[in-house]
Write a protein that holds these residues in place. Structure first.
Motif, PDB file in Angstrom:
ATOM      1  N   LYS A 256       0.804  -1.216   0.000  1.00  0.00           N
ATOM      2  CA  LYS A 256       0.000   0.000   0.000  1.00  0.00           C
ATOM      3  C   LYS A 256       0.845   1.279   0.000  1.00  0.00           C
ATOM      4  CE  LYS A 256      -4.089  -1.926   0.127  1.00  0.00           C
ATOM      5  NZ  LYS A 256      -5.036  -1.783  -1.005  1.00  0.00           N
ATOM      6  N   THR A 257       2.152   1.131   0.244  1.00  0.00           N
ATOM      7  CA  THR A 257       3.010   2.318   0.241  1.00  0.00           C
ATOM      8  C   THR A 257       3.634   2.582  -1.132  1.00  0.00           C
ATOM      9  OG1 THR A 257       5.019   1.139   0.926  1.00  0.00           O
ATOM     10  CG2 THR A 257       3.555   1.932   2.673  1.00  0.00           C
ATOM     11  N   ILE A 258       3.317   1.739  -2.109  1.00  0.00           N
ATOM     12  CA  ILE A 258       3.806   1.965  -3.474  1.00  0.00           C
ATOM     13  C   ILE A 258       2.927   3.024  -4.133  1.00  0.00           C
ATOM     14  CG2 ILE A 258       4.177   0.941  -5.749  1.00  0.00           C
ATOM     15  CD1 ILE A 258       4.672  -1.738  -4.355  1.00  0.00           C
ATOM     16  N   GLY A 259       3.527   4.122  -4.508  1.00  0.00           N
ATOM     17  CA  GLY A 259       2.776   5.213  -5.136  1.00  0.00           C
ATOM     18  C   GLY A 259       2.699   5.122  -6.641  1.00  0.00           C
ATOM     19  N   GLY A 260       3.663   4.436  -7.255  1.00  0.00           N
ATOM     20  CA  GLY A 260       3.658   4.315  -8.704  1.00  0.00           C
ATOM     21  C   GLY A 260       4.608   3.232  -9.173  1.00  0.00           C
ATOM     22  N   VAL A 261       4.325   2.697 -10.361  1.00  0.00           N
ATOM     23  CA  VAL A 261       5.169   1.666 -10.967  1.00  0.00           C
ATOM     24  C   VAL A 261       5.353   1.996 -12.440  1.00  0.00           C
ATOM     25  CG1 VAL A 261       4.659  -0.220  -9.374  1.00  0.00           C
ATOM     26  CG2 VAL A 261       3.079   0.240 -11.245  1.00  0.00           C
ATOM     27  N   GLY A 262       6.557   1.708 -12.953  1.00  0.00           N
ATOM     28  CA  GLY A 262       6.872   2.018 -14.337  1.00  0.00           C
ATOM     29  C   GLY A 262       7.272   0.790 -15.125  1.00  0.00           C
ATOM     30  N   SER A 263       7.036   0.834 -16.418  1.00  0.00           N
ATOM     31  CA  SER A 263       7.303  -0.293 -17.308  1.00  0.00           C
ATOM     32  C   SER A 263       8.750  -0.323 -17.796  1.00  0.00           C
ATOM     33  CB  SER A 263       6.386  -0.212 -18.539  1.00  0.00           C
ATOM     34  OG  SER A 263       5.030  -0.196 -18.179  1.00  0.00           O
ATOM     35  N   LYS A 264       9.145  -1.471 -18.330  1.00  0.00           N
ATOM     36  CA  LYS A 264      10.362  -1.540 -19.143  1.00  0.00           C
ATOM     37  C   LYS A 264       9.974  -1.017 -20.524  1.00  0.00           C
ATOM     38  CE  LYS A 264      13.178  -5.229 -19.546  1.00  0.00           C
ATOM     39  NZ  LYS A 264      13.649  -6.564 -20.041  1.00  0.00           N
TER      40      LYS A 264
ATOM     41  N   LEU B 249       1.902   3.531 -14.019  1.00  0.00           N
ATOM     42  CA  LEU B 249       0.671   3.382 -13.252  1.00  0.00           C
ATOM     43  C   LEU B 249       0.875   4.038 -11.888  1.00  0.00           C
ATOM     44  CD1 LEU B 249      -2.187   1.857 -13.180  1.00  0.00           C
ATOM     45  CD2 LEU B 249      -0.970   0.136 -11.821  1.00  0.00           C
ATOM     46  N   TYR B 250      -0.068   4.917 -11.506  1.00  0.00           N
ATOM     47  CA  TYR B 250       0.027   5.611 -10.225  1.00  0.00           C
ATOM     48  C   TYR B 250      -1.170   5.246  -9.348  1.00  0.00           C
ATOM     49  CZ  TYR B 250       3.512   8.591 -12.480  1.00  0.00           C
ATOM     50  OH  TYR B 250       4.632   9.060 -13.128  1.00  0.00           O
ATOM     51  N   ARG B 251      -0.923   5.147  -8.058  1.00  0.00           N
ATOM     52  CA  ARG B 251      -2.007   4.999  -7.099  1.00  0.00           C
ATOM     53  C   ARG B 251      -2.690   6.372  -6.985  1.00  0.00           C
ATOM     54  NH1 ARG B 251      -2.623   1.055  -3.309  1.00  0.00           N
ATOM     55  NH2 ARG B 251      -0.437   0.401  -3.577  1.00  0.00           N
ATOM     56  N   LYS B 252      -3.982   6.407  -7.189  1.00  0.00           N
ATOM     57  CA  LYS B 252      -4.659   7.697  -7.205  1.00  0.00           C
ATOM     58  C   LYS B 252      -4.562   8.409  -5.853  1.00  0.00           C
ATOM     59  CE  LYS B 252      -8.579  10.125  -9.125  1.00  0.00           C
ATOM     60  NZ  LYS B 252      -9.933  10.061  -9.718  1.00  0.00           N
ATOM     61  N   ARG B 253      -4.563   7.648  -4.780  1.00  0.00           N
ATOM     62  CA  ARG B 253      -4.443   8.251  -3.449  1.00  0.00           C
ATOM     63  C   ARG B 253      -3.094   8.954  -3.287  1.00  0.00           C
ATOM     64  NH1 ARG B 253      -3.000   6.137   1.569  1.00  0.00           N
ATOM     65  NH2 ARG B 253      -2.898   4.019   0.713  1.00  0.00           N
ATOM     66  N   ALA B 254      -2.067   8.395  -3.922  1.00  0.00           N
ATOM     67  CA  ALA B 254      -0.749   9.020  -3.868  1.00  0.00           C
ATOM     68  C   ALA B 254      -0.756  10.353  -4.618  1.00  0.00           C
ATOM     69  CB  ALA B 254       0.306   8.087  -4.461  1.00  0.00           C
TER      70      ALA B 254
ATOM     71  N   GLY C 288       7.123   9.952   1.057  1.00  0.00           N
ATOM     72  CA  GLY C 288       7.269   8.591   1.551  1.00  0.00           C
ATOM     73  C   GLY C 288       6.703   7.491   0.664  1.00  0.00           C
ATOM     74  N   TRP C 289       6.253   7.829  -0.544  1.00  0.00           N
ATOM     75  CA  TRP C 289       5.720   6.821  -1.454  1.00  0.00           C
ATOM     76  C   TRP C 289       6.860   6.113  -2.180  1.00  0.00           C
ATOM     77  CZ3 TRP C 289       0.749   5.517  -1.150  1.00  0.00           C
ATOM     78  CH2 TRP C 289      -0.154   6.446  -0.632  1.00  0.00           C
ATOM     79  N   LYS C 290       6.732   4.806  -2.351  1.00  0.00           N
ATOM     80  CA  LYS C 290       7.718   4.028  -3.094  1.00  0.00           C
ATOM     81  C   LYS C 290       7.398   4.052  -4.592  1.00  0.00           C
ATOM     82  CE  LYS C 290       8.426   0.714   0.692  1.00  0.00           C
ATOM     83  NZ  LYS C 290       8.251  -0.704   1.099  1.00  0.00           N
ATOM     84  N   LEU C 291       8.451   4.008  -5.406  1.00  0.00           N
ATOM     85  CA  LEU C 291       8.314   3.916  -6.855  1.00  0.00           C
ATOM     86  C   LEU C 291       9.091   2.698  -7.319  1.00  0.00           C
ATOM     87  CD1 LEU C 291       8.906   7.682  -7.783  1.00  0.00           C
ATOM     88  CD2 LEU C 291       6.711   6.514  -7.523  1.00  0.00           C
TER      89      LEU C 291
END
Length: 323
Positions: free
Chosen positions: A72-80, A129-134, A162-165
């Protein structure tokens, strides 16, 4: 789907071909604003950003969702992100000296050297992709940037809160590099937005990092648009938007000293060509600040506005004194 001010019949084509699709039309060609419009209309827990010049593997989004759901602390993820020929384009960003950023792995052959899920400082916004809450926590994309480095800037805000990427190599996207722009445009906005990023996040380091690679000098670029002096109103307004007067004044003091050195350098290249004692930049900056005050519903007759207007005027006079 957000249409970013296109004039090639794209909207009409989409409405005819995909009548059930929701189409949002941006009234200006501003990539950050277009993303923000999509985010504002999104109703889900997550927001996916995908550029129009991409092709995706069928599981690109599934892999991003699977990853972001693990914590739940992941704020966003990116692709290769790959070039169309299969070479690596971006596996996250590497920070370079003097506040420059580089796409990690760019132009390398994809031999599995970046196939580990890992936390990164920032990643390319062409497929993310971003968590909207973040995003609600830190705010959406900074529309002053228009395009380029906006992904680095929003990543800084997310990390500061404090959000993880994470970089997710199993999510694969092919991207036509600068497919919707060109090299000249990309170079200009990358250098311009580097200065805006400094003004917003590192104001006291703006002066020493101002010159950078020398892009905004007449020796490297004689295009009027690329003049450092034409960008100063944007830089100063960015300082004023995000910092209290004490910080702004300190940043401007340092900026003044650096500009004297840049001025001496440019004068040696083109004596007397750059500076003008009347300097229309001052009034240009004040007009820009009036417009900003209007947009933020500030009252022109308020004491705050007149204080800031006087502050900006005095600061700029100090910078351009004896030029």
């Amino acid at each position: 789907m957000v249409d970013n001010g296109s004039c090639d019949g794209s909207v009409e084509f989409l409405r005819k071909s995909f009548p059930k699709a929701s189409i949002i039309c941006n009234d200006v060609n501003n990539y950050c604003k277009a993303n923000n419009l999509g985010i504002q209309h999104a109703k889900g827990e997550y927001v996916a950003i995908i550029n129009n010049d991409t092709q995706v593997n069928k599981n690109w989004l599934v892999e991003l969702l699977r990853a972001v759901d693990t914590d739940k602390t992941i704020g966003g993820v990116g692709s290769k992100i790959l070039f169309p020929d299969g070479r690596l384009q971006s596996t996250g960003h590497s920070k370079l000296p003097n506040f420059y950023w580089l796409d990690r792995g760019a132009a390398e052959k994809d031999c599995g050297q970046y196939d580990q899920v890992e936390e990164v400082g920032s990643f390319c916004g062409a497929a993310a992709l971003y968590r909207k809450r973040a995003l609600e926590d830190v705010g959406n994309f900074d529309e002053d940037f228009h395009i380029y480095l906006e992904d680095v800037e929003i990543s800084i805000r997310l990390k500061n809160k404090g959000w993880k990427l994470l970089y997710i190599p199993s999510s694969i996207v092919y991207h036509e590099f600068h497919g919707s722009s060109n090299e000249t445009m990309a170079h200009f906005y990358t250098e311009r937005n580097r200065l805006l990023l400094l003004a917003r996040h590192y104001p006291l380091q703006l002066g020493e990092a101002l010159f950078g690679r020398g892009y905004f000098t007449i020796q490297k670029n004689r295009d009027k648009q690329a003049s450092l002096y034409n960008l100063l109103p944007d830089i100063i307004l960015k300082l004023m938007k995000h910092h209290d007067p004490k910080i702004v004044q300190e940043a401007l003091n340092t900026l003044s000293e650096v500009l004297k050195k840049v001025s001496a350098y440019e004068s040696s290249v083109s004596a007397g060509k750059i500076h003008n004692r009347s300097n229309p930049l001052l009034e240009n900056t004040l007009s820009s600040y009036q417009y900003y005050a209007f947009l933020t519903e500030a009252h022109f007759k308020s004491k705050t506005f007149f204080y800031l207007r006087k502050f900006a005027k005095n600061s700029l006079k100090k910078i351009f004194k004896n030029k």
